[in-house]
Design a protein around this motif. Structure first.
Motif, PDB file in Angstrom:
ATOM      1  N   UNK A 154       0.788  -1.227   0.000  1.00  0.00           N
ATOM      2  CA  UNK A 154       0.000   0.000   0.000  1.00  0.00           C
ATOM      3  C   UNK A 154       0.825   1.285   0.000  1.00  0.00           C
ATOM      4  N   UNK A 155       1.817   1.365  -0.871  1.00  0.00           N
ATOM      5  CA  UNK A 155       2.595   2.591  -0.983  1.00  0.00           C
ATOM      6  C   UNK A 155       2.793   2.980  -2.448  1.00  0.00           C
ATOM      7  N   UNK A 163      15.911  10.190  -2.099  1.00  0.00           N
ATOM      8  CA  UNK A 163      15.009   9.904  -0.992  1.00  0.00           C
ATOM      9  C   UNK A 163      13.621   9.580  -1.539  1.00  0.00           C
ATOM     10  N   UNK A 164      12.842   8.833  -0.755  1.00  0.00           N
ATOM     11  CA  UNK A 164      11.490   8.464  -1.127  1.00  0.00           C
ATOM     12  C   UNK A 164      10.473   9.264  -0.320  1.00  0.00           C
ATOM     13  N   UNK A 165       9.354   9.589  -0.944  1.00  0.00           N
ATOM     14  CA  UNK A 165       8.206  10.133  -0.231  1.00  0.00           C
ATOM     15  C   UNK A 165       6.984   9.332  -0.636  1.00  0.00           C
ATOM     16  N   UNK A 166       6.069   9.116   0.313  1.00  0.00           N
ATOM     17  CA  UNK A 166       4.869   8.329   0.051  1.00  0.00           C
ATOM     18  C   UNK A 166       3.731   9.262  -0.349  1.00  0.00           C
ATOM     19  N   UNK A 167       3.197   9.055  -1.557  1.00  0.00           N
ATOM     20  CA  UNK A 167       2.138   9.919  -2.072  1.00  0.00           C
ATOM     21  C   UNK A 167       0.755   9.473  -1.626  1.00  0.00           C
ATOM     22  N   UNK A 171      -3.179   5.651   5.879  1.00  0.00           N
ATOM     23  CA  UNK A 171      -4.308   5.218   6.698  1.00  0.00           C
ATOM     24  C   UNK A 171      -5.385   4.514   5.884  1.00  0.00           C
ATOM     25  N   UNK A 172      -5.290   4.593   4.558  1.00  0.00           N
ATOM     26  CA  UNK A 172      -6.355   4.047   3.715  1.00  0.00           C
ATOM     27  C   UNK A 172      -6.287   2.536   3.569  1.00  0.00           C
ATOM     28  N   UNK A 192      -7.995  -1.045  -7.483  1.00  0.00           N
ATOM     29  CA  UNK A 192      -7.631  -0.788  -6.106  1.00  0.00           C
ATOM     30  C   UNK A 192      -8.336  -1.724  -5.122  1.00  0.00           C
ATOM     31  N   UNK A 193      -7.588  -2.182  -4.127  1.00  0.00           N
ATOM     32  CA  UNK A 193      -8.141  -2.966  -3.031  1.00  0.00           C
ATOM     33  C   UNK A 193      -8.220  -2.060  -1.807  1.00  0.00           C
ATOM     34  N   UNK A 194      -9.398  -1.976  -1.190  1.00  0.00           N
ATOM     35  CA  UNK A 194      -9.547  -1.069  -0.058  1.00  0.00           C
ATOM     36  C   UNK A 194      -9.227  -1.781   1.250  1.00  0.00           C
TER      37      UNK A 194
END
Length: 288
Positions: A154-155, A163-167, A171-172, A192-194
């Motif tokens: 889920x990222x 460096x990495x940032x998570x878009x 919490x989803x 997408x899987x919720x």
């Protein structure tokens, strides 16, 4: 005439025309119009569309990790599931089973740019990208030449300055199966899987807050015909996607056995495939 699959012969490393023999998994187009193909034989090849010739770019055919810092053609890959090319001609590979994103620079040297070889655990954003776990299943480069990485689980990660940032809002509990980069470097997701572990047969655009906004699909699996409003149309396991130069989003509607197009005005149409698994050549693309 360049054929991408010629059963019955050994995989070729370079050549022309119908001597090509490989079962491709992913492809990308560079700024000059050449096609890069990642294939199930653990290799990436470049097809020169002007001359209908191809050459090996990376991969020895052995599924393991080797070669960083050296010529890409001597490096080993393991599951090149996705490939993309930036505006300078650098090639990025989601080397999935090596748990790394690798870059081939314009000098033909291969490097790891994200991933430490570990599969599990969230990708950390507080350490250099090469020191954290990455399980990449797709990589797409935006207009600023920043790789965007879809990580298994889920990222959605953006690589910039090492460096990495998570878009994606963590919490989803949101797990896409495909990504594409649209106008303004907006990120689109598919399949997408919720957090309830329900597969949403939809395509979404990520908002600035990291939350998805649906742009196509009612969420119900199925096929509802053509010229449908994007929000009411039925999709079935949409996956890999890419934008064309006119701003249309092309995507594989996997469960419907079709390639479909979402236009900027919100219309979904089939561009190839008729919902059947029988292959066909030299026939109308929508009848196969």
């Amino acid at each position: 005439d360049l054929t991408a699959n010629n059963p019955g012969a050994a995989p070729a490393q370079s050549g022309s025309g119908s001597s090509v023999n490989f079962d491709f998994e992913t492809l990308a187009i560079d700024p000059a119009g050449n096609v890069y193909v990642g294939s199930y034989d653990q290799r990436v090849r470049k097809i020169d569309v002007a001359t209908a010739t191809f050459q090996l770019v990376a991969g020895t055919g052995k599924g393991h990790f080797s070669g960083d810092g050296g010529p890409s053609a001597s490096a080993s890959l393991f599951g090149p599931a996705s490939v993309d090319v930036d505006s300078h001609g650098n090639v990025y590979i989601a080397d999935t089973q090596n748990y790394r994103v690798r870059q081939i620079d314009t000098a033909g040297i291969i490097h790891t740019v994200a991933g430490n070889g570990g599969a599990f655990g969230d990708s950390r954003t507080d350490v250099p990208a090469v020191e954290t776990a990455v399980y990449p299943i797709s990589v797409r480069v935006d207009s600023l030449d920043r790789p965007t990485i879809l990580r298994y689980y889920d990222q959605i990660l953006r690589l910039q300055s090492g460096m990495l940032s998570n878009l994606l809002d963590p919490a989803l509990g949101y797990d896409p199966s495909g990504i594409a980069i649209g106008a303004g470097d907006s990120v689109f997701t598919a399949g997408n899987i919720d957090q309830m572990n329900i597969y949403r047969n939809q395509i979404s655009r990520l908002g600035a807050d990291g939350k998805p906004v649906v742009v196509a699909g009612s969420g119900i699996a199925g096929f509802s015909g053509e010229s449908s409003s994007a929000f009411s149309t039925l999709l079935n396991a949409p996956g890999k996607m890419a934008f064309d130069t006119a701003g249309n989003l092309l995507f594989i509607d996997d469960g419907n056995l079709r390639i479909r197009r979402l236009s900027p005005d919100g219309i979904v149409l089939t561009v190839a495939g008729g919902g059947m698994t029988i292959p066909g050549e030299g026939v109308d693309r929508k009848s196969t």
